[in-house]
Design an enzyme around this catalytic site. Structure first.
Site, PDB file in Angstrom:
ATOM      1  N   THR B  84       0.774  -1.341  -0.068  1.00  0.00           N
ATOM      2  CA  THR B  84      -0.137  -0.049  -0.171  1.00  0.00           C
ATOM      3  C   THR B  84       0.790   1.512  -0.119  1.00  0.00           C
ATOM      4  O   THR B  84       1.839   1.463   0.676  1.00  0.00           O
ATOM      5  CB  THR B  84      -0.819  -0.100   1.166  1.00  0.00           C
ATOM      6  N   GLY B 123       2.851  -3.032   8.374  1.00  0.00           N
ATOM      7  CA  GLY B 123       2.949  -3.141   9.749  1.00  0.00           C
ATOM      8  C   GLY B 123       4.760  -3.473   9.895  1.00  0.00           C
ATOM      9  O   GLY B 123       5.232  -4.027   9.098  1.00  0.00           O
ATOM     10  N   GLU B 367      -5.997  -6.170   3.541  1.00  0.00           N
ATOM     11  CA  GLU B 367      -6.079  -7.271   2.728  1.00  0.00           C
ATOM     12  C   GLU B 367      -7.176  -7.199   1.619  1.00  0.00           C
ATOM     13  O   GLU B 367      -7.703  -8.179   1.350  1.00  0.00           O
ATOM     14  CB  GLU B 367      -6.228  -8.677   3.566  1.00  0.00           C
TER      15      GLU B 367
END
Lengths: 661, 608
Positions: B84, B123, B367
């Protein structure tokens, strides 16, 4: 200024300023609101730091500091009108959470409503000047909406002419009152009054809880903060446990009920009067729903005009996500709802003031309906808004999840509205009780008036749960009036079904209460349908009051979208009641999609008209200038985790992890 | 705890669990490690290592796996998965990060050309990771070849400082996941060797020649894997926990009276409370079986896909995408319902519910954004429908859409309330509605195209109905999976009976919330809707009796629930009071008093 937003604004079909006047009620109101806003926003004393980077204890401290400054400023600017006080506070606190807020919103009004003149003289001045910081302690750890279940006791001792307050069990500890944990030094405590060996139900007592000068809890008082919550970090919601704690007889609020020095109890004249405060607060919450949903829509729609993603047609540049039908379908019905609730909120405020006049002249006849309506609309609008803010947040994708969007804060601070001032399901059932009463009244041959007057038409129509087409009307899906009519029929039908099911259960079970419980899902549905009808009706009536053609046109589209979307979502009710046919439902669905396209060019102007300043929105995504990404990057760099280039946990844990394996 | 403290605690836990796993010899895909994670509620640092490894094994060549996988296992590198970007999410082709091949040095130059191209959200990226698997547009020999994955070292393995050309940091506070350092990554012409491009499905030869070995879809494979795993590892347990807490609390909490003479009633005895909590409970069970079934399907197709046989990929992709959307949507709604059903105390963090809600709600985006995922399922449905219409086609439809060619009833045969408790009856009803909506959506699409609309514009103008069709289809699939799971429980009649009630409730609740769809073409009559409604309301009472045991059966420890309301012993109020007293606001002083409250209180006095 972001190019996309510039284009959007240039292409709008109307001047948002004029619509802002409609929302504020008049150009004069808009002017005065902005005047106060600027007073605050341009004042260096109100530093608007980003709360997102602060700990809870820091946020509390900031809120207390702002409260203190605010009190000074209100004196200085001579702001005294309650509505203006509201605006003033809302603005400078941004999220409207203030530890001393309960002093003004609950402690003082309760003192005014329930205290005698002597009591007001004694406490009013010092609480207005904040020598006394008061709060209102009703809810207990084990008991909420059901007032009679509260366990705190106030036992009168005629020898010393004192009340002895006790929290007899762990569940009776007062729990949740705002400002109680750390800030307040007095509380109005609701307790079961016991005198001459008999319990007389709940009464209000003024209870000092902290010592002047040291602010330490007084002997017999255990008080503290109830710990972290979903939101309201700035607020010290508290607990209060009283252990044989004595207060003088004069501390019971005695405007209505009294305890004589010898312990004799004197009954109040009417119970209905206490409705007044509740109605006021619930009406206010309807307006609060409208404002919060409007904020969320502003952020999501502006961001959707700035954000580009994927492709509709291959080879072309990525389109604004607001051009996707699915995005429009998520956001525009909510935008229409926000407008609907703005008008419902304004109506509730007006009605409250009108009926309040009547009450002061001793006319209580309209109070039951207003009470029922306020309860139902509070639940109806807050449930919808709760889901709506979440939907706006999710429509902003990943960035909506970041605190930079402002949406998580709006959500967590709004969502308790579904619980406080009356849990929503309980509220819906109160409205249902009124609807059932009105239904019975019609059946016994008496006419009802007000918003439920449609029930008067019921007996002649012989509605049955599965009737064939009996409705005389054909719904015109392009007419707000005709759609209001359709909602009216739906409400009438669901009220009737709930009433009949209730009767059937009564016959089977022989206990009214059990029957009521076994019909409660139907009853809630009937109340929802009633409230939905009221919202549609008020919106369509509002259109008639608007002169300016361009504004009327754009509001008419929103009104149609609001009404049709509700039909589409509840198509089963309209089909099963034969209010509409299958092909009409298909037309409704098609018309909704057309309206999405029609509203699309005006979407940004429609949220601009809500007229929120950037500070009030508290959102990087919803900025007026649309410079989202630059500011997002700047914002992230301020994160506490970025203070050092290498985080200390690397040395503490990660490094050893790598070397040991 | 502050964000900094939670991050540190998560890293520390990961550290301990890794030592434990090594001592006891748990492998990284083992059941033991899954259980260990479950008991820690997933509050662990370095979760993305696992995503990196999954991607590596799906997209990497054998040599690449042999090189990098052991480094990950031994935590000699800490890796994350960076897809992303600040301005781009679900739409892979829109990503702006570039990897340009330089044949002279046999290196890729990885670069973020714009502000919106900065990698955003991964993350463990903010503070922890030493390496990132970066998705970037491959440019070689002057041609754009689409998205490929590159292993990029980002922090020094010596002192953890960012490498030259790398700007990396934390993206700031979020609704939850405080323990995770979601990060940003700006790449300024960073060079990585040619071998760092994952090359199971595509290769760049030393001279810059591009060779494609798989279909365009193969790149999605790693996402499919993660979507399937995420449901049972993260999303569904969050709903299950919320149900446990809310239902246990609802038998402790008493409020008002059902009869004037009775003591206050347990709130779970109110019909409105049952109507709030039992549908989420039914979903929590339904999704357990759905996730299992998806995993089975995944394992069946996975090995053939790795052998470059892609025939099952479209269905796998459509089903995993859609189910991720449907299950996460319902888990989000359900958890929030549970929270609100606990009244005021549900708003306190001590209930554990706010954290469950803020955590599960992230799943609507990560996701794959749910609306986008539903529409991927919808595309598959349109194709399957058209395939079913071609009478010449001998190929049978994929299993999940086989009902499109099955004989269909025009009207539901139900005659009494009890008929609605037949799995076959409601499964058929769902199949009917799904098939009708798919047919309608295709019809709308074709009409628009015949009237001259461009294919893509026509798709956009019909997405609302495609969305509806996809949701109905997915609901049908979940009902079917649940009923099939029941059939396998024949040997345990008591369990079968109680689960059947939940299955019935699941199917009927879906009908009750979408009555319009069932009435629309007269498949159900008004009278039948009333019967279904009666059946549904009666089920609430039956489930009421078993509600507590149904939540106990999830077998979450008190520590894992971390809720004052949901503890096994039900000592709600004592615990609430104890925990509140421990709050830092009560154990540390009140600086605001000295600074502001005192002057406020006394300022007034001095003016007198």
């Amino acid at each position: 200024m972001n190019q996309d937003l510039q284009k959007e604004r240039a292409a709008a079909s109307f001047n948002p300023e004029l619509l802002t006047h409609v929302l504020d009620g008049s150009p004069e109101n808009t002017r005065r609101r902005r005047e106060i806003e600027n007073l605050i926003l341009k004042d260096p004393d109100f530093q608007h730091e980003d709360l997102n980077f602060l700990s809870r204890s820091q946020r509390y401290e900031v809120a207390v500091r702002k409260s203190a400054t605010m009190v000074e400023k209100m004196r200085k600017f001579n702001i005294a009108d309650p509505a203006e006080i509201m605006w003033f506070k809302k603005l400078h606190l941004v999220n409207f959470v203030e530890p001393v807020g309960l002093n003004y919103s609950m402690f003082i009004p309760t003192l005014l409503n329930q205290g005698t003149t002597a009591q007001q003289e004694k406490w009013l001045l010092s609480s207005k000047g904040l020598e006394i910081i008061g709060t209102y302690a009703q809810t207990e750890m084990g008991h909420g909406t059901h007032l009679r279940g509260l366990e705190t006791t106030a036992t009168y001792d005629p020898e010393t002419q004192e009340f002895i307050l006790n929290s007899p069990t762990v569940t009776s500890i007062k729990w949740w009152p705002g400002g109680l944990g750390k800030t307040s030094n007095h509380a109005i405590v609701l307790a079961q009054l016991i005198t001459q060996g008999k319990c007389y139900g709940l009464h209000a007592f003024i209870v000092p809880i902290r010592e002047f000068g040291t602010h330490k809890p007084l002997p017999g008082i255990t008080v503290g903060d109830i710990g972290p919550k979903f939101g309201y970090d700035e607020m010290d919601n508290g607990y209060l446990k009283m252990d044989n704690y004595r207060i003088p007889r004069e501390n019971m609020l005695m405007k209505h009920a009294q305890v004589k020095p010898d312990g004799t109890y004197v009954k109040p004249l009417s119970n209905k009067l206490t409705y007044g405060t509740m109605v006021f607060i619930r009406s206010f919450l309807v307006g609060e729903s409208a404002r919060c949903l409007s904020k969320a829509c502003t952020i999501a729609i502006r961001y959707s005009a700035v954000r580009h993603q994927s492709e509709i047609t291959p080879g072309e540049p990525e389109p604004q996500i607001l051009d996707y039908q699915t995005q429009q379908y998520k956001l525009f019905p909510l935008l229409a709802t926000a407008y609907a609730f703005q008008f419902v909120g304004a109506y509730m405020k007006e009605t409250y003031h009108r009926i309040n006049e009547d009450i002061s002249q001793g006319d209580l006849s309209e109070l039951p309906e207003l009470h029922a309506l306020a309860a139902g609309l509070k639940a109806f609008t807050s449930w919808t808004t709760n889901t709506g803010i979440e939907a706006c947040r999710m429509a902003c994708g990943g960035h909506g999840y970041s605190h930079c969007s402002g949406l998580p804060n709006i959500y967590v601070n709004f969502t308790p509205t579904c619980t406080f001032e009356g849990e929503n399901t309980v509220m819906m059932l109160q409205t249902a009780r009124f609807l059932m009463k009105s239904y019975d009244q019609v059946h016994s041959g008496k006419l009802v008036c007000g918003m439920v007057s449609y029930l008067n038409d019921l007996p002649s129509q012989h509605i049955q749960p599965q009737q064939v087409a009996v409705w005389p009307t054909v719904v015109d899906i392009n007419s707000p009036d005709s759609l209001t009519e359709a909602y009216k029929l739906r409400a009438a039908r669901l009220v009737e079904i709930a009433a009949k099911n209730l009767q059937t259960e009564v016959i089977h079970r022989k206990s009214k209460e059990v029957a009521w419980n076994l019909t409660s899902v139907d009853l809630v549905q009937a109340s929802e349908a009633h409230c939905h009808y009221v919202a549609v009706k008020l919106f369509s009536e509002k259109l008639l009051q608007i002169q300016e053609k361009s504004i009327q046109a754009v509001l008419r589209n929103l009104c149609l979208l609001y009404s049709l979307y509700g039909i589409s979502r509840n198509a089963g009710d309209f089909l099963q009641g034969s209010i509409m046919t299958e092909s009409q439902i298909t037309q409704v669905n098609e018309r909704i999609k057309e309206l999405l396209t029609v509203i699309r060019p005006d979407a940004v102007a429609l949220v601009d008209a809500f007229d929120f300043q950037d500070v009030t929105l508290g959102s990087v995504l919803g900025r007026y200038d649309g410079n989202v990404y630059e500011n997002l990057f700047e914002w992230a760099k301020k994160s506490p985790l970025n203070k050092t280039e290498v985080h200390e946990s690397y040395h503490k844990h990660l490094k050893s992890l790598q070397s040991k394996l | 705890m502050t964000q900094n403290e939670r991050y540190e605690a998560a890293i520390k836990k990961k550290f301990h669990i890794q030592m434990l796993a090594q001592r006891l010899g748990w492998s990284e895909d083992s059941r033991e490690l899954y259980y260990a994670n479950r008991s820690l509620s997933g509050d662990l640092g370095l979760a993305l290592q696992f995503v990196f490894q999954k991607a590596l094994r799906s997209l990497g060549s054998e040599e690449q796996i042999a090189k990098w996988d052991p480094l990950c296992n031994k935590l000699q590198i800490l890796a994350t998965y960076a897809q992303t970007e600040l301005g781009h999410g679900t739409y892979l082709q829109g990503l702006e990060t570039e990897a340009t091949y330089d044949a002279a040095t046999q290196e890729f130059v990885v670069h973020s050309p714009t502000l919106t191209a900065i990698k955003w959200w991964p993350g463990d990226l903010g503070r922890s990771a030493t390496h990132a698997l970066v998705q970037a547009q491959l440019i070689c020999s002057g041609a754009q070849q689409g998205m490929h994955a590159f292993i990029v070292p980002i922090r020094s393995l010596e002192d953890h400082s960012p490498l030259p050309g790398i700007t990396v940091g934390d993206i700031g506070p979020k609704m939850d996941f405080d323990h995770s350092d979601n990060g940003f990554l700006q790449l300024d012409h960073v060079r990585v060797p040619r071998e760092n491009m994952l090359s199971r499905f595509a290769q760049v030869l030393p001279d810059g020649t591009y060779i494609k070995l798989g279909t365009a879809k193969s790149n999605y494979l790693s996402m499919v894997v993660v979507r399937v795993d995420i449901l049972s590892d993260e999303v569904i347990p969050l709903l299950q926990k919320a149900c446990v807490i809310a239902i246990r609390y609802s038998v402790i909490r008493r409020q008002s009276r059902l009869r004037p003479s009775d003591p206050e009633a347990k709130v779970l005895d109110y019909q409105t409370q049952q109507q709030k909590l039992f549908p989420p409970l039914a979903k929590a069970y339904a999704f357990h079986f759905v996730a299992n079934s998806l995993l089975e399907f995944f394992h069946r197709s996975y090995s053939s896909i790795l052998d470059r046989d892609f025939s099952l990929l479209p269905e796998l992709h459509a089903l995993s995408a859609g189910m991720k959307a449907l299950v996460s949507d319902f888990c989000i709604q359900g958890a929030e319902l549970c929270r609100r059903a606990c009244g005021g105390h549900g708003y306190s963090k001590l209930s554990g519910l706010p954290s469950l809600v803020t955590r599960v709600t992230a799943s609507c985006t990560y996701e794959g954004e749910n609306t986008v995922l539903y529409l991927q399922t919808a595309r598959f449905l349109v194709k399957s429908y058209l395939q079913a219409q071609e009478s010449t086609s001998q190929r049978s439809l994929p299993q999940s859409v086989a009902y499109l060619t099955a004989p269909d009833l025009a009207m539901c045969p139900a005659q009494k309330v009890a008929d609605f408790l037949h799995p076959e009856l409601y499964t058929t009803a769902w199949a009917h509605v799904a098939a009708r909506l798919i047919k309608d959506s295709v019809h709308h699409l074709q009409t628009l195209m015949q009237s001259g609309a461009d294919r893509h514009e026509a798709w956009n103008q019909t997405t609302v109905i495609h969305l509806q069709a996809a949701k109905a289809h997915l609901y049908y699939v979940t009902v079917k999976i649940f009923t099939e799971a029941l059939e396998k429980l024949e040997n345990q009649p008591a369990i079968q009976q109680v689960l059947k009630r939940l299955c019935d409730l699941y199917a009927l609740h879906g009908i009750m919330t979408n009555t319009g769809d069932f009435l629309h073409d007269g498949f159900l009559s008004g009278a039948q809707i009333d019967m279904a409604r009666k059946a549904y309301l009666d089920l609430l009472l039956l489930i009421r009796k078993d509600a507590i045991l149904l939540t106990d059966a999830f077998d979450f420890s008190d520590q894992c629930l971390n809720s004052a309301l949901g503890c096994y012993d039900g000592n709600v109020y004592e615990r609430l009071f104890q925990w509140a007293q421990k709050s830092p606001t009560n154990t540390q002083g009140n600086p605001a008093y000295e600074k502001y409250i005192r002057p406020l209180l006394q300022g007034w006095r001095s003016r007198l």
